[in-house]
Design a protein around this motif. Structure first.
Motif, PDB file in Angstrom:
ATOM      1  N   PHE A 205       0.839  -1.250  -0.082  1.00 34.93           N
ATOM      2  CA  PHE A 205       0.154  -0.001   0.010  1.00 34.93           C
ATOM      3  C   PHE A 205       0.835   1.313  -0.120  1.00 34.93           C
ATOM      4  CE2 PHE A 205      -2.784   3.220   1.639  1.00 34.93           C
ATOM      5  CZ  PHE A 205      -4.036   3.125   1.052  1.00 34.93           C
ATOM      6  N   VAL A 206       0.645   2.189  -1.068  1.00 34.71           N
ATOM      7  CA  VAL A 206       1.465   3.321  -0.978  1.00 34.71           C
ATOM      8  C   VAL A 206       0.533   4.636  -1.133  1.00 34.71           C
ATOM      9  CG1 VAL A 206       3.352   4.471  -2.518  1.00 34.71           C
ATOM     10  CG2 VAL A 206       3.117   1.995  -2.484  1.00 34.71           C
ATOM     11  N   LEU A 207       0.931   5.574  -0.398  1.00 36.72           N
ATOM     12  CA  LEU A 207       0.259   6.700  -0.338  1.00 36.72           C
ATOM     13  C   LEU A 207       0.991   7.694  -1.192  1.00 36.72           C
ATOM     14  CD1 LEU A 207      -0.463   7.229   3.531  1.00 36.72           C
ATOM     15  CD2 LEU A 207      -2.237   7.264   1.419  1.00 36.72           C
ATOM     16  N   TRP A 208       0.523   8.467  -2.125  1.00 35.28           N
ATOM     17  CA  TRP A 208       1.146   9.344  -3.083  1.00 35.28           C
ATOM     18  C   TRP A 208       0.746  10.911  -2.745  1.00 35.28           C
ATOM     19  CZ3 TRP A 208       4.787   7.099  -6.372  1.00 35.28           C
ATOM     20  CH2 TRP A 208       4.663   5.484  -6.547  1.00 35.28           C
ATOM     21  N   GLU A 209       1.905  11.768  -3.150  1.00 31.39           N
ATOM     22  CA  GLU A 209       1.293  13.104  -3.052  1.00 31.39           C
ATOM     23  C   GLU A 209       0.182  13.598  -4.003  1.00 31.39           C
ATOM     24  OE1 GLU A 209       3.784  17.362  -2.826  1.00 31.39           O
ATOM     25  OE2 GLU A 209       4.791  15.691  -3.550  1.00 31.39           O
ATOM     26  N   ASP A 210       0.426  13.107  -5.189  1.00 34.91           N
ATOM     27  CA  ASP A 210      -0.564  13.741  -6.183  1.00 34.91           C
ATOM     28  C   ASP A 210      -1.263  12.676  -6.963  1.00 34.91           C
ATOM     29  OD1 ASP A 210       0.114  16.784  -5.918  1.00 34.91           O
ATOM     30  OD2 ASP A 210       2.106  16.095  -6.981  1.00 34.91           O
ATOM     31  N   ALA A 211      -0.525  11.706  -7.627  1.00 39.78           N
ATOM     32  CA  ALA A 211      -1.215  10.864  -8.415  1.00 39.78           C
ATOM     33  C   ALA A 211      -0.431   9.605  -8.315  1.00 39.78           C
ATOM     34  CB  ALA A 211      -1.378  11.148  -9.846  1.00 39.78           C
ATOM     35  N   VAL A 212      -1.263   8.330  -8.479  1.00 46.71           N
ATOM     36  CA  VAL A 212      -0.527   7.074  -8.753  1.00 46.71           C
ATOM     37  C   VAL A 212       0.249   7.260 -10.159  1.00 46.71           C
ATOM     38  CG1 VAL A 212      -0.521   4.681  -8.950  1.00 46.71           C
ATOM     39  CG2 VAL A 212      -2.080   5.838  -7.397  1.00 46.71           C
ATOM     40  N   PRO A 213       1.718   6.914 -10.339  1.00 43.49           N
ATOM     41  CA  PRO A 213       2.400   6.952 -11.546  1.00 43.49           C
ATOM     42  C   PRO A 213       1.742   5.961 -12.602  1.00 43.49           C
ATOM     43  CG  PRO A 213       3.872   6.874  -9.969  1.00 43.49           C
ATOM     44  CD  PRO A 213       2.393   6.691  -9.419  1.00 43.49           C
ATOM     45  N   PRO A 214       1.532   6.413 -13.709  1.00 40.68           N
ATOM     46  CA  PRO A 214       0.862   5.530 -14.794  1.00 40.68           C
ATOM     47  C   PRO A 214       1.301   4.135 -14.952  1.00 40.68           C
ATOM     48  CG  PRO A 214       1.253   7.613 -15.842  1.00 40.68           C
ATOM     49  CD  PRO A 214       1.863   7.659 -14.586  1.00 40.68           C
ATOM     50  N   GLY A 215       2.730   4.086 -14.909  1.00 38.31           N
ATOM     51  CA  GLY A 215       3.187   2.548 -14.827  1.00 38.31           C
ATOM     52  C   GLY A 215       3.091   1.721 -13.600  1.00 38.31           C
ATOM     53  N   ASP A 216       2.689   2.198 -12.469  1.00 39.54           N
ATOM     54  CA  ASP A 216       2.680   1.455 -11.582  1.00 39.54           C
ATOM     55  C   ASP A 216       1.770   0.177 -11.527  1.00 39.54           C
ATOM     56  OD1 ASP A 216       3.337   1.767  -8.114  1.00 39.54           O
ATOM     57  OD2 ASP A 216       1.213   1.121  -8.507  1.00 39.54           O
ATOM     58  N   ASP A 217       2.237  -0.999 -10.957  1.00 42.32           N
ATOM     59  CA  ASP A 217       1.697  -2.127 -11.144  1.00 42.32           C
ATOM     60  C   ASP A 217       0.710  -2.526  -9.935  1.00 42.32           C
ATOM     61  OD1 ASP A 217       3.262  -2.413  -8.941  1.00 42.32           O
ATOM     62  OD2 ASP A 217       4.245  -4.196  -9.821  1.00 42.32           O
ATOM     63  N   ALA A 218      -0.230  -1.300  -9.531  1.00 40.19           N
ATOM     64  CA  ALA A 218      -1.296  -1.414  -8.575  1.00 40.19           C
ATOM     65  C   ALA A 218      -2.260  -2.282  -9.200  1.00 40.19           C
ATOM     66  CB  ALA A 218      -1.592  -0.060  -8.156  1.00 40.19           C
TER      67      ALA A 218
END
Length: 200
Positions: free
Chosen positions: A160-173
């Protein structure tokens, strides 16, 4: 560290503004909760960022499991969810590692979750590799907090990751969320307390 999440899936035509108003009015109530590292009030909206559902899915990291137990069954706050939505299934994971990212001082606006099965063989090596990968991920710009935990009932690994702005497009979530509010009484600035930096 212990991780916990419940997912309240709502009708396709549900007005998610109701959830936004609920969090705006009540989110601050856990801002100083003893034993709680953080609670991310997260939602998924149908059609947004690839989500197939409307969902309210708060995610917690607890430094004190007794405090978590009191919250769930001791009249310590969870009854509000039960009264509003019925009693949801609460998933929980034993913490392996948690890392502060460069954006720890920012207010996170997005979150990602990845659930993966763990192998029957080579378990130790697989978890060690994921822990090392978490450390690298946590060093990326925009990461607020990154956590890794295991469900030994289903033998799944949670990231689980909290991001400042947005989840990067390439993230494997496997899931991407919008963060409406963050209660973080157990975090202390960029480094955080010992319970939420490095191995937990």
């Amino acid at each position: 560290m212990y991780a916990k999440q419940y997912e309240i899936t709502l009708p396709a035509d549900y007005d998610m503004g109701i959830i936004r108003e609920r969090v705006a009015a009540r989110g601050h109530l856990l801002d100083d909760r003893a034993g709680l590292a953080l609670k991310a009030y997260v939602i998924r909206e149908r059609g947004a960022d690839g989500s197939p559902v409307n969902q309210y899915a708060p995610f917690y990291l607890w430094n004190d499991t007794a405090a978590m137990g009191r919250f769930l069954v001791g009249g310590g706050g969870f009854e509000g969810i039960v009264q509003a939505f019925g009693r949801p299934v609460v998933r929980h994971w034993t913490g392996i590692a948690a890392e502060a990212g460069p954006a720890r001082g920012a207010v996170p606006r997005a979150a990602s979750r990845r659930l993966t099965p763990l192998p029957a063989e080579g378990l130790t090596e697989a978890v060690a590799a994921e822990t090392a990968a978490l450390r690298e991920l946590a060093a990326q710009d925009g990461v607020h907090t990154a956590a890794l935990a295991v469900d030994p009932h289903h033998w799944q690994l949670l990231r689980f990751v909290l991001w400042e702005d947005a989840v990067p497009p390439g993230d494997d979530a496997t899931e991407r969320y919008e963060v409406l509010h963050l209660s973080a009484p157990g975090l202390a600035g960029p480094a955080g307390p010992a319970g939420l930096t490095g191995a937990a």
